[in-house]
Design a protein around this motif. Structure first.
Motif, PDB file in Angstrom:
ATOM      1  N   GLY A  18       6.265   2.500   5.476  1.00  0.00           N
ATOM      2  CA  GLY A  18       5.153   1.849   6.211  1.00  0.00           C
ATOM      3  C   GLY A  18       5.635   0.454   6.494  1.00  0.00           C
ATOM      4  N   SER A  48       1.613   3.995   7.233  1.00  0.00           N
ATOM      5  CA  SER A  48       1.025   3.436   6.291  1.00  0.00           C
ATOM      6  C   SER A  48       1.045   1.970   6.507  1.00  0.00           C
ATOM      7  CB  SER A  48       1.515   3.744   4.798  1.00  0.00           C
ATOM      8  OG  SER A  48       1.336   4.915   4.706  1.00  0.00           O
ATOM      9  N   LEU A 114       2.968   2.343  -0.894  1.00  0.00           N
ATOM     10  CA  LEU A 114       3.750   3.100   0.411  1.00  0.00           C
ATOM     11  C   LEU A 114       4.568   4.191  -0.213  1.00  0.00           C
ATOM     12  CD1 LEU A 114       4.793  -0.215   2.358  1.00  0.00           C
ATOM     13  CD2 LEU A 114       3.128   1.279   2.795  1.00  0.00           C
TER      14      LEU A 114
END
Length: 119
Positions: A18, A48, A114
């Motif tokens: 992410g 994310s 993450l």
């Protein structure tokens, strides 16, 4: 103090799972649009996004608004969104007083979030 003298920066770092949007300094009426733009630009990459506020020294209602909007955008578009904030900071107290600590996902470590580790 003029806008040019305000201590503020926003940058992003792509991670394997992410994006982390890192803000430092003051988030207010003048700087909030930059944070909002960074979050919007990177919202769909890899599913994310973490907004890292650990370096933020001041935040007004403009910052609260962009956090709420980002959370709503995440729900609408199906990606994960979390906020990292220091435990004893003024920003942490603002988020507690606003009630957002009970509504949003807050993490201590953006990389752990993450990676899918429990916060």
């Amino acid at each position: 103090m003029s806008v040019e003298e305000r201590p503020f920066d926003v940058r992003w770092e792509q991670r394997d799972a992410g994006v982390v949007v890192i803000a430092t300094g003051e988030i207010d009426l003048w700087s909030a649009p930059e944070v909002k733009a960074a979050l919007a630009e990177h919202r769909t990459r890899d599913g994310s996004v973490v907004l890292d506020l650990r370096g933020v020294t001041f935040m007004d209602s403009s910052g609260l608004g962009l956090i709420v909007e980002s959370n709503q955008r995440a729900r609408k578009h199906g990606f994960r969104f979390a906020v990292a904030v220091g435990g004893a900071s003024d920003v942490h107290r603002i988020l507690e007083m606003s009630g957002l600590m009970q509504v949003l996902e807050f993490v201590d470590d953006p990389d752990a979030f993450l990676a899918g580790e429990p916060s």
